[in-house]
Design a protein around this motif. Structure first.
Motif, PDB file in Angstrom:
ATOM      1  N   GLN A   1       6.737 -15.424   7.168  1.00 30.02           N
ATOM      2  CA  GLN A   1       5.339 -15.512   6.773  1.00 30.02           C
ATOM      3  C   GLN A   1       5.157 -15.080   5.323  1.00 30.02           C
TER       4      GLN A   1
ATOM      5  N   LEU B   1      -1.595  -6.516   0.430  1.00 30.32           N
ATOM      6  CA  LEU B   1      -2.535  -6.511   1.552  1.00 30.32           C
ATOM      7  C   LEU B   1      -2.022  -7.243   2.779  1.00 30.32           C
ATOM      8  N   THR B   2      -1.088  -8.139   2.560  1.00 27.94           N
ATOM      9  CA  THR B   2      -0.620  -8.879   3.745  1.00 27.94           C
ATOM     10  C   THR B   2       0.889  -8.853   3.904  1.00 27.94           C
TER      11      THR B   2
ATOM     12  N   GLN C   1      -6.667  -2.365   6.008  1.00 23.21           N
ATOM     13  CA  GLN C   1      -6.641  -1.599   7.244  1.00 23.21           C
ATOM     14  C   GLN C   1      -5.416  -1.955   8.072  1.00 23.21           C
ATOM     15  N   ALA C   2      -5.225  -3.248   8.238  1.00 21.63           N
ATOM     16  CA  ALA C   2      -4.090  -3.677   9.051  1.00 21.63           C
ATOM     17  C   ALA C   2      -2.798  -3.197   8.399  1.00 21.63           C
TER      18      ALA C   2
ATOM     19  N   ARG D   1      -0.117  -0.511   9.871  1.00 23.58           N
ATOM     20  CA  ARG D   1       1.245  -0.949  10.154  1.00 23.58           C
ATOM     21  C   ARG D   1       2.289  -0.099   9.416  1.00 23.58           C
TER      22      ARG D   1
ATOM     23  N   GLU E   1       4.464  -8.411   4.951  1.00 25.47           N
ATOM     24  CA  GLU E   1       4.915  -7.875   6.231  1.00 25.47           C
ATOM     25  C   GLU E   1       6.214  -7.102   6.090  1.00 25.47           C
TER      26      GLU E   1
ATOM     27  N   GLU F   1     -10.279  -5.384   5.379  1.00 22.29           N
ATOM     28  CA  GLU F   1      -9.637  -5.705   6.656  1.00 22.29           C
ATOM     29  C   GLU F   1      -8.133  -5.705   6.533  1.00 22.29           C
ATOM     30  N   ARG F   2      -7.678  -6.378   5.465  1.00 18.40           N
ATOM     31  CA  ARG F   2      -6.233  -6.521   5.342  1.00 18.40           C
ATOM     32  C   ARG F   2      -5.596  -5.183   5.027  1.00 18.40           C
TER      33      ARG F   2
END
Lengths: 243, 300, 259, 436, 327
Positions: D107, D289-290, D25-26, D30, D292, D22-23
């Motif tokens: 974040q 994975l996360t 993919q996002a 992005r 930003e 999932e991560r």
């Protein structure tokens, strides 16, 4: 509990979901937000069996459920509060609840008990139990739709746009109901346009844009994310350096 | 003519009008049940009535069954025909569009008619009345005991249907399918089975109507179309999907027909019901008891 | 709101209210669309955008209020009359004549600008032949304008969605409207197709046709529209240029939800 | 020891894979949209995240990102968010190329500190500890990274930074530090200092030592443990990926748990780029994975290690990486600083106009790593006069020190005395205790 | 009309032209000319129905009624009032057209099931009237003494002459219909069939067009009825009942609803089936009709023409070189 893996769905020839993965863990409230046409409802319809995914897998409690008929999926424990409520307008409130418990129809006692529980939760429904559901106000209809879904004793409750078409005051009320359900430890997948309200009560969230997840994370952190605004208001809301 | 006989006539016409009206109402109920669940108008509805009557006559005549037993056998057999029709034809054709569905149900109706003709020939069949005894005289008008049976059976059917739809889970589930098939699936109602059930039920009700009128009016293979058409008239006039409306509208049609036959021309009595049907379709397609709002949302 | 532009507006909406049963889809919307602009209508789901289009194009009769085009009241007229008067539209869910060819689809749309009836066509009366030729020629021009000339002889239903959407626009243009309503023209299109669509919409305006569009693709809206009308719960929420709308607190609020 | 985020760190592998997918993919969606570098790269190999990512394995279709790519995008070109959303910028330590600049959103910082909190917890730290951070604070990620994580846990942080060892010891005594965070070599320097100052390590409050920043050995761990009376855990971090917190050892001391909910790790053959099986030694490649502000996709860390997949008794389900064996590229890490030997040549060339024959040697002098530069003396470099020679060497030293941030030892050697391999002098020789 | 239509036209024209010449050589089948005359008459009805149902998408179960109105008008006017058949025919057509117009205005607002039921009801009413108005129609016993047709002062008595007369009219009607469907009006009709709302939004007055095509179909049926009357020279209501409406429907469906050629093909085929071959199975007839209808509706909704391999190459209407700008 629920795992959606790289699901692609077509609506006619519209590629509505382009490889969406998400999951919901037991006891969690997960919000799925995004603008119109981002594919939120398509996900719901895919999970609940109304559309078959072209590619990808959906697992519920370890069992693949993609391609099952909606009624079978309800039996497995996923209940949907559909977009636009979709209550049975020409049936009484009580009958609506009874239909919600259709999968437990042979256990009459349980259905009665659950019904009493729903009336206790929403006393207004008890007052209206003999009325036709179509005569209820929008907020009451939404309560009825939620109760109807709960009647099937779902392991996972899917709420599709519960705030749609409701006045702000009623929206607040509906969200406080969802919050309450969350506190009771229910597992909830909440699909919302109203990002702020949804993320405030969600443990985690996914932001959908044109059929793709572009952001995911904990509810409150997404809340302040500028990308969330971008998903709603377009590129201008967050100019990217290299764009 | 004296005042006295005029009143007697009126009473007589009313009685016979109501008798046929109730039958139309029962045919209309059949339309309503199927329409409720599927939004299909089953053009073969009238044939169920014909089959009911002829099956009963067959069971009585050939097997020497007692009439009451034949009643249930005929209803059961016709219900099976309804089942086969849904399961093997309608279900496969659900997605072919309205035009095809119309033609398919018409095709079934003439096939049923053709089969009936082959089986029973073109002669009318009769049944003994359910109970013996001569006509009962009321204020100078004759009331066949069989008419009482007709009233009784239809009252029973309406009562049972009402109970079924008001009380039983399956009845409510069928109503739910009619109200919103999508949402019905989402609460776990197997819509397909409900559709099947609706065909079985409406075939059974049609057959019941057929059996009870046969002692009075006899039954032959080609009665179905006209009964179906008039029943449809009752269904539309009463508001499609409205059970009570169908009953009232059936009575109106029956009375109109009977008075027309009495005072204008018996040849045109069939046309009267049809003219009423056309008028209803043209000017109030939602029916007398149907709600305009709801009608707007339905597909015509 | 620029009500002082009264005389100039191509389309005036005056206090439009639309109710379905107990639901109010539009409530007292008053607005004026000046000529030769790209006018966007945006708003969250259920805001009443498509209903507004239906009211303008005559598919729905507003419960109350008045729609005027160039000062003439048009609500109450049947849709084909409104089209003949110069308002054409596309549909949210593609409503092409799928078994007709691309060219025939556009040829059909020449209907309000041509005349031959049953007898004229059935007996091939003289005027009809030249009219038929002229229909074919101008339809080809419109296909050319949107860039579908190569697909003219394909069945419309076999086109990919992107081209179907373009064909809908070509068809609307072929009625020679002064105002064309596009209902979610970019829905279901990919990025490249959306860009081409934006380009096409600009060219339509340059031709002197006012464009009014409902769209969810904000990138497209912000890029091409001259003015934006924001609806929310069937009410007029805000009006302005893309820049104004983007930073309009009420708009952000409407889209993101209550605090 | 408590596990900081048990719901993450102990989630089932199956669930973890879902999470990663999932991560990923996002993230891919992005970067495809927001970072032109990746968009270009993805397009080159005809990869559309929305269509082509259906399982984690599909990631393998994407090209690697190298440190050079990052330096080429200096300063902000690989950022995936507008600069106004970036709240912190770090830069990797001096190299000869452009520095590698990385950014963090609010974040990202939150994520980072919780990751550090996880590895600190894994290494024994609790809110009752007093933690002495002897990592360099500044543009490098080490100091601040640990700092925020320690604060997140609620421990008392002593931001002593690196150097002034005597004072470090004093603080350690007086403030009753219970945890030391430092490079392994500096930990031993402190041990030496304790000896020198006659401080009995047993009388210190020290219980744990969190080590990171350079390749080291099991022997060194044993030595630190014996001399400081602490339990030592190994940790791995790299600025381009995040900083400290990427992977960390638990008290089982058998490999560093990769924070797999945040990073996707692969081991590849550094030569061919082939994916290696668990247990095989190769270059570590990480995908965030996360993150930003500065997501990296298949970033080649240049560190050689192996992935260990056996379950760890501590209960964490994240896979572990074994000790970092060495660097696989020509980047040399000395004192936690990346040095490209080739660039040293450039500097030396600037001094006299001609490229000398030279060799970098990493030596371990006591417990300190040292960089030694050996330069063969030619005509030009030969000066009779000691003073002039001295000036030359000093010049080299300052110049190099200015450039790379550490002061090397310069040694002039006779022409032809450097070891040649196939007629070429190896630019770098590691004379620190070679790892088994 | 395009190339394909012209080729078909030539081919079919040739076939129809030589058919009697060939058939009459063989005594056993010489009565096929008679069957073909009926086929021609029914083809007229079916051409109209094909325009209405196949192109404009409006179902009608009342074609037998319009057929009957034309037939009885012609029959009554000639037998009771001694009108020349050629003068009676337009009167019958006008009557049929006016009835269609009147009944069409409210009926065509309906769609789907309701439209089918309304037309069905209307058809039955007409049938009842034909049976009841004994003074005019002769009631169930029918109308006799209807004069035959004469052409150029000479009565048409020979079957072959009848044959060419009827088929000549069919071909005229076919040309008319082909012209219509390949034109502005035809496009509008097809558009109404496919997306009525969109057609309306493109400026097509859908209600008017539906009504016009309904009237057209009634006109064709009335002409056919008139020819029928003067060919058989006696009438009875049984020829205009519901079953006949269904037969017309079946003829159009079997041939292929969306093709005028299919309508003719289906009509000829089913006329032979009904008048000739099914006679053997007399009692099975209704059943077999039902079965054919069911099978066609379920499995071959495109009819026989859809089974014919597609005409080689896509249809190429000449497309003029486009000039710049819109128009």
């Amino acid at each position: 509990m629920l795992k959606v893996k790289s699901v692609h769905t077509y609506y006619g020839n519209i590629h509505a979901l382009k490889g969406v993965s998400l999951h919901v863990r037991p006891g969690e409230t997960v919000a799925l937000i995004g603008a119109n046409g981002a594919g939120k409802s398509t996900i719901v319809n895919t999970i609940c069996g109304q559309i078959k995914p072209l590619k990808g897998r959906i697992e519920f409690q370890g069992q693949p459920i993609e391609g099952l008929a909606p009624e079978e999926i309800v039996r497995r424990g996923i209940a949907l509060v559909p977009e636009g409520r979709q209550i049975f307008a020409t049936l009484t409130v009580e009958s609506n609840l009874e239909m919600g418990g259709f999968v437990h129809r042979n256990n009459h006692r349980q259905v009665r008990e659950d019904m009493t529980r729903m009336y206790d939760r929403f006393p207004i429904l008890r007052q209206r139990s003999r009325q036709l559901a179509g005569t209820l106000s929008g907020g009451e209809q939404q309560m009825l739709a939620i109760s109807r879904a709960l009647m099937s004793r779902p392991q996972l409750l899917v709420l599709d746009e519960p705030s749609m078409g409701l006045a702000p005051l009623i929206v607040r009320e509906i969200f406080s109901i969802i919050e309450e359900l969350r506190r009771e430890g229910r597992t909830i997948l909440l699909i919302e346009q109203n990002a702020r309200a949804a993320l405030q009560i969600a443990d985690r969230g996914y932001v959908l844009e044109t059929g793709k997840v572009v952001l995911q994370g904990e509810g409150n952190t997404l809340l302040e994310h500028r990308e969330v605004q971008r998903a709603y208001l377009g590129k201008g809301a967050g100019q990217i350096v290299d764009a | 003519m004296t005042e006295h006989t005029l009143a007697m006539d009126i009473l007589q016409y009313t009685i016979s009008g109501l008798t046929v009206g109730v039958i139309y109402a029962m045919v209309a109920l059949g339309y309503n049940i199927i329409y409720n669940v599927t939004e299909i108008i089953n053009f073969a509805q009238g044939e169920f009535v014909m089959l009911g009557g002829l099956f009963a006559a067959f069971f009585v005549g050939t097997f020497g069954m007692p009439i009451h037993f034949a009643f249930f056998s005929a209803v059961f057999t016709t219900a099976c025909v309804g089942l086969i029709m849904e399961r093997f034809v309608i279900r496969r054709a659900r997605n072919t569009g309205v035009l095809s569905l119309i033609i398919i149900t018409i095709a079934i109706s003439i096939m049923l008619k053709g089969s009936a003709m082959l089986w029973w020939g073109k002669d009318p069949y009769s049944l003994p009345p359910f109970s013996s005894g001569g006509p009962i005289m009321i204020g100078g008008a004759a009331l066949q005991p069989q008419a009482l049976w007709i009233f009784g059976v239809s009252a029973l059917v309406v009562l049972l249907l009402t109970l079924f739809f008001r009380r039983s889970v399956y009845g409510k589930a069928m109503l739910a399918c009619a109200d919103n098939p999508g949402a019905a699936r989402m609460v776990g109602i197997p819509v397909r089975q409900m559709v099947l059930l609706s065909f079985i039920l409406s075939a059974a009700i049609g057959a019941a109507a057929g059996v009870v009128i046969t002692p009075i009016s006899m039954m032959e293979y080609d009665r179905g179309a006209m009964l179906g058409l008039k029943g449809f008239g009752a269904a539309v006039l009463g508001g499609l999907g409205q059970f009570f409306g169908a009953l009232v509208a059936g009575a109106i049609l029956g009375l109109a027909e009977s008075f027309c036959a009495g005072y204008l021309s018996s040849g045109y009595k069939d046309a009267v019901a049809l003219v009423l049907l056309l008028l209803a379709l043209f000017f109030k397609p939602e029916g007398i008891f149907g709600s305009g709002e709801a009608a707007k949302l339905k597909k015509f | 709101m620029d009500s002082h532009d009264f005389g100039k507006a191509i389309l005036e909406l005056e206090d439009i209210t639309m109710q379905f049963g107990g639901i109010t889809a539009l409530q007292g919307v008053t607005y004026q669309v000046p000529p030769d602009v790209i006018q966007a209508v945006i708003g969250p789901n259920g805001a009443g955008k498509t209903t507004l289009f239906h009211c303008i194009s005559g598919l729905l009769q507003p419960t109350s209020g008045c729609v005027r085009m160039n000062g003439h009241r048009i609500n109450g007229l049947p849709p084909h009359r409104i089209t003949a008067l110069g308002i054409a539209r596309t549909f949210q869910h593609v409503a092409l004549f799928k078994s007709m060819t691309v060219l025939e689809n556009v040829m059909l749309a020449r209907h309000p600008r041509t005349h031959s009836g049953f007898l004229a066509t059935g007996f091939r009366l003289p005027g009809m032949r030249s009219e038929e030729k002229q229909i074919r020629e101008s339809a080809a021009c419109f296909l050319d304008f949107v860039g579908l000339e190569d697909d003219a002889h394909l069945e419309a239903g076999t086109l990919p969605l992107g081209k179907q959407k373009i064909l809908e626009i070509a068809r609307a243009l072929a009625t020679e409207p002064r105002l064309v309503l596009l209902d979610e023209p970019a829905g279901g299109l990919n990025m490249r197709e959306t860009e081409e669509l934006g380009e096409l919409i600009r060219r339509i305006r340059e031709k002197g046709t006012t464009v009014m569009l409902v769209e969810h693709d904000m990138n497209l809206i912000m890029e091409i529209s001259d003015r934006i009308l924001v609806l929310h719960y069937g009410r007029h929420l805000a009006t302005g240029t893309p820049v104004e709308i983007k930073d309009h607190p009420a708009v952000i609020e409407a889209y993101l939800g209550e605090g | 020891m408590p596990i900081w985020e048990p719901d993450k760190e102990c989630m089932s592998r199956d669930e973890l894979q879902q999470f990663q997918l999932e991560r990923l993919q996002a993230t891919l969606n992005r970067v495809y949209r927001n970072v032109s570098f990746y968009r270009r790269r993805f397009k080159e190999c005809d990869f559309h995240p929305e269509n082509d990512l259906t399982e984690l394995k599909d990631l393998q279709r994407l090209p690697f990102t190298t440190s050079l790519d990052v330096s080429d995008s200096y300063p902000y070109d690989m950022f995936a968010v507008p600069l106004r959303e970036v709240v912190r910028v770090h830069s990797s330590s001096g190299t000869m190329t452009n520095p590698r600049v990385v950014g963090y959103t609010r974040q990202d910082l939150r994520t980072w500190s919780s990751l550090v909190a996880r590895i600190l917890s894994a290494g024994g730290v609790t809110q009752d500890d007093v933690i002495q951070v002897a990592f360099a604070y500044g543009l490098m990620t080490g100091g601040l990274g640990i700092h925020y994580g320690a604060e997140r846990i609620g421990a008392s942080v002593l931001p002593t930074s690196v150097g002034r060892t005597e004072r470090q010891v004093k603080i350690m005594q007086d403030f009753r530090s219970t945890v030391l965070v430092s490079t392994p070599s500096y930990a031993l320097v402190i041990a030496d200092k304790l000896d020198e100052m006659k401080v009995d390590p047993k009388r210190l409050s020290l219980r744990y030592c969190i080590c990171a920043g350079e390749p080291w050995t099991e022997d060194m761990r044993r030595e630190i443990e014996e001399r400081l009376y602490v339990k030592v855990t190994d940790n791995y971090g790299i600025s381009e990926v995040m900083g400290p917190g990427v992977a960390g050892e638990c008290l089982e001391q058998n490999g560093m748990h990769i924070q797999e909910d945040q990073f996707h790790a692969e081991i590849i053959d550094p030569g061919t780029g082939r994916i290696l099986e668990p247990g095989e030694e190769g270059e570590l490649v990480i995908t965030t994975l996360t993150k930003e502000a500065f997501p990296v996709i298949r970033y080649r860390t240049g560190d050689l290690c192996r992935i260990l997949t056996e379950p760890c008794p501590c209960g964490r389900t994240f896979h572990r990486i074994g000790r970092i064996l060495r660097r696989c590229d020509d980047v040399v890490v000395i004192k936690g600083i990346n040095i490209i030997p080739e660039r040293i040549g450039d500097i030396l060339e600037q001094i006299k106009g001609e490229r000398p024959v030279y060799q970098l040697v990493a030596v371990r002098d006591g417990h300190k790593d040292q960089l030694e530069i050996r330069v063969e003396v030619t005509e030009q470099f030969f000066y009779d006069k000691m003073r002039e020679q001295r000036t030359l060497v000093d010049g080299m030293r300052t110049k190099v020190a200015n450039f790379i941030g550490i002061t090397p030892r310069i040694k002039l050697v006779e022409k032809g005395s450097l070891v040649r391999q196939d007629g070429v002098v190896r630019l770098f020789v590691d004379c620190r205790n070679p790892v088994r | 009309m395009n190339r394909k239509d012209w080729l078909l036209f030539l081919g079919v024209g040739l076939f129809i032209g030589v058919f009697p010449l060939v058939v009459l050589q063989f005594k056993a089948v010489s009565h096929y000319v008679d069957v073909m005359i009926f086929a021609g008459i029914f083809s007229l009805v079916c051409l109209g129905l094909s325009m209405l149902m196949g192109f404009a998408g409006q179902i009608s179960m009342a074609q037998a009624a319009f057929f009957g109105i034309g037939a009885y008008a012609s029959g009554i006017l000639t037998s009771r009032f001694g009108l020349n058949p050629w003068a009676a025919m337009p009167v019958g057509v006008a009557l049929s057209a006016s009835v269609a117009w009147l009944i069409g205005i409210p009926t065509l607002r309906l769609k789907g099931h309701y439209l089918a039921m309304a037309t069905l009801g209307f058809g039955v009413i007409v049938h009842i009237i034909l049976g009841e108005e004994v003074e005019w129609t002769g009631g169930p016993s029918g109308l006799v003494d209807i004069p035959g047709l004469s052409l150029f002062g000479r009565p048409v008595t020979n079957d072959v002459h009848w044959y060419y007369l009827v088929w000549g009219i069919v071909f005229l009607a076919l040309v008319f219909c082909l012209h219509v469907i390949h034109s502005r009006v035809g496009r509008a009709l097809r558009a109404i069939h496919e997306e009525e709302t969109a057609a309306e939004a493109m400026g097509v007055p859908t209600a008017r067009f539906k009504l016009q095509v309904f009237v057209l179909s009634a006109v064709f049926a009335a002409v056919a009825g008139s020819l029928y009357t003067h060919y058989v020279t006696c009438l009875n209501p049984g020829s205009f009942n519901l079953m006949w409406s269904i037969r017309f429907l079946l003829m159009v469906m079997v041939g292929g609803m969306r093709s005028l050629w299919g309508a003719i093909m289906g009509t000829v085929l089913l006329t032979f089936v009904g008048n000739e071959w099914l006679q053997v199975f007399a009692d099975f007839e209704v059943l077999i009709y039902g079965a054919i209808l069911l099978v066609v509706a379920m499995f071959f909704p495109g009819g026989l023409v859809s089974l014919v391999p597609r005409w080689p190459g896509p249809r190429k209407d000449p497309i003029p070189a486009a000039s710049d700008g819109g128009s």
